[in-house]
Design a protein around this motif. Structure first.
Motif, short mmCIF file in Angstrom:
data_model
loop_
_atom_site.label_atom_id
_atom_site.label_comp_id
_atom_site.label_asym_id
_atom_site.label_seq_id
_atom_site.Cartn_x
_atom_site.Cartn_y
_atom_site.Cartn_z
N ARG A 224 0.81 -1.21 0.00
CA ARG A 224 0.00 0.00 0.00
C ARG A 224 0.85 1.27 0.00
N ASP B 244 -3.44 -2.98 8.71
CA ASP B 244 -4.79 -2.49 8.39
C ASP B 244 -4.96 -1.08 8.95
N ASP C 201 -4.94 2.98 6.88
CA ASP C 201 -6.03 3.97 6.83
C ASP C 201 -5.47 5.35 7.18
MG MG Z 1 -8.46 -1.53 6.23
#
Ligand code: MG
Ligand code: IPM
Length: 336
Positions: free
Chosen positions: A83, A225, A229
């Motif tokens: 990411r 996770d 964000d």
């Molecule tokens: Mg997430």
């Protein structure tokens, strides 16, 4: 995203064959199933999978996530969730004095283990004496292959050549003890890479205060996770955050990292940049660096020169218009 991909593919002389699968909330409500095994078997045969965001206001949270997204990640063994966090030129961020030079790092999130493995259970379910446990599963093999990917990526990026392990060794003294030992052991093989460690809470703080300290961050599934964000926000919002679920030896899957935002369905107002950036990552993964660079040029030009905001409804353009613009600049950069 399809529009841009098709336009760029045509201009770059690439030939894509597309197969669509009707998966998601509508299908679940209609048929009661999420993802048939036969579909997974078919998906194994593709060069790449592109996943549109899933989610449906009438489907209980967890069903589609576990039944489609996590099932795909796990069964296709896409053990890395990659990411990028990039501030595109001209974009406003809460970190106003930081620019594209300072916000450019990538998170390597372990994607098949940890708290997501589903280990745990209930005792005395739904009674006043109920106990619920949820265990984090960390295998040496799973941690090692994730660390290996992160070290190799740090070398390949060839930027600050700094790899930060994000953990919680002060509290999660088993799981992150394993991670830390594995990290230190592997670091010996990469003398060209500077290694660093940060607790997850401190990582969050520094991502906002000193994002320039980061080049590559490697972490477990749950922390990955959460911090991605935050990463999405410091790069301007969910409207631009893309990710890849990578199995270096199998089929990988690319997706915008935000949810499906059902309240905007059909309104033509959401920002398609995240979805398009996921296609850029897919092109890169497929070895089509030139086409990927063209898409990146398209994105950068559109966010810098056109969009008033990255948020849904505030861009100054409709979703489809943003897609048209990105496609146009991407194609132009290829000389098309
Ligand atoms: Mg997430
Ligand atoms: C993500 C999402 C998923 C996750 C959810 C939808 C299961 O938040 O891709 O980051 O937690 O991995």
């Amino acid at each position: 995203m399809l529009k841009v991909l098709k336009a760029v593919a045509a201009a770059a002389g690439l030939n894509f064959e597309f197969t669509s699968y009707d998966l998601g909330g509508e299908r679940y409500l209609r048929t009661g199933d999420t993802l048939p095994d036969s579909v997974i078997d078919e998906l194994r045969g593709f060069n790449a999978i592109y996943l549109g965001a899933i989610g449906h206001p009438q489907v209980k949270p967890g069903i589609l996530e576990k039944g489609i997204l996590l099932k795909l990640r796990f069964t296709l063994d896409q053990y890395i969730n990659l990411r990028p966090v990039i501030l595109y030129p001209g974009v406003d961020t809460p970190l106003k004095d930081k620019g594209p030079e300072e916000i450019n790092f990538i998170v390597v999130r372990e994607n098949t283990e940890g708290l997501y493995a589903g280990a745990g259970g209930f005792l005395r379910y739904n009674t006043p004496d109920e106990v619920a446990t949820q265990e984090s599963i960390n295998t040496r093999k799973g941690v090692d292959r994730c660390l290996r990917f992160a070290f190799e990526l740090t070398r390949k990026r060839n930027q600050a050549k700094k790899l930060t392990l994000c953990g919680k060794t002060n509290v999660l003294t088993y799981a992150f003890d394993l991670w830390e030992r594995a990290f230190k052991a592997m670091a010996v093989e990469y003398p060209d890479i500077t290694t660093d460690y940060a607790h997850v809470d401190a990582t969050c703080m520094w991502m906002v205060k000193n994002p320039e300290w980061f080049d590559v961050i490697v972490t477990d599934n749950m922390f990955g996770d959460i911090i991605t964000d935050l990463g999405a926000m410091i790069q301007g919002g969910m409207g631009v955050a893309a990710g890849g679920n990578i199995n270096p030896a199998g089929v990988s899957m690319f997706e915008p990292i935000g949810g499906s935002a059902p309240k905007y369905t059909g309104k033509n107002v959401i920002n398609p940049i995240a979805a398009i950036a996921a296609a850029q990552m897919m092109l890169d993964h497929l070895g089509e660096a030139r086409a990927a660079a063209a898409v990146e040029t398209g994105i950068k030009t559109v966010v810098a020169q056109h969009l008033k905001s990255l948020s849904a409804g505030k861009m100054g353009y409709r979703t489809t218009e943003v897609g048209d613009l990105v496609a146009r600049y991407a194609v132009a950069s290829l000389g098309g």
